[in-house]
Design an enzyme around this catalytic site. Sequence first.
Site, PDB file in Angstrom:
ATOM      1  CG  ASP A  10      -1.781   1.069   1.486  1.00 34.27           C
ATOM      2  OD1 ASP A  10      -1.980   1.854   0.401  1.00 34.27           O
ATOM      3  OD2 ASP A  10      -2.001   2.336   2.269  1.00 34.27           O
ATOM      4  CG  ASP A 180      -4.308  -1.328   2.652  1.00 32.03           C
ATOM      5  OD1 ASP A 180      -4.069  -2.209   1.176  1.00 32.03           O
ATOM      6  OD2 ASP A 180      -4.135  -1.068   3.294  1.00 32.03           O
TER       7      ASP A 180
END
Length: 228
Positions: A10, A180
Amino acid sequence: MADDPPLVLDVDGTLTRPEGWGLDPRVFDPLCGWDAPVVIATGKAFPYPVALCHFVGIPELAVAENGGVVYAGDEVRVVGDREGARAVVEEYRAAGYDLGWGPEDTVNRWRETEVAVSRDSPEEPLREIAAAHGLEVVDTGYAYHVKDPAPNKGDGVELVADRVGFDPADAVAVGDSINDVSTFAVVGRSFAVSNADDAAREAADETLTEAHADGTLSVLERVRATSE
């Protein structure tokens, strides 16, 4: 030395400086020298992860807009449809609210499948309007993302893995947010940085003691050491 494992990283909250804004330049060298695929999986618009890959010096492997746009070096796959999100924004504005990014709105200028709204803007009316259009609002901790419920980062990672030729089960992921969680579900090992939200913490195999890029750098050091 054995090969490094594939990485899925990320951006915001994960590759950023300890104070939380701006990329931490310390991540550039280890990623540039990584000898396995590095997938940048982010809620940001597609040009951002592509630019990051350029500046780091790694192949362009990107999952953008929370899975809405996927690129594995061959063709850009637009998975989501932005028309619904645009309709939500029009209704939100008609109700007297603003996206919160100013007149040029560079946050959304290049988005193809979703719309991001500042967390300083009212959340509840946004969620109500989105739900009426069959869409969801994902709070990443940096913005409210109005999107089709179907695309997600995990599906995008699997698509990249299939095109590039690695098993997601061999990959290591680091993230900080609810967006995520789908990534953590498809990789072999997952880590939440200490600044992660509750959803990411619960989904990760391990929550780190370090925050932001400090946490990610600790993972890179650890998984590289164990691959030797």
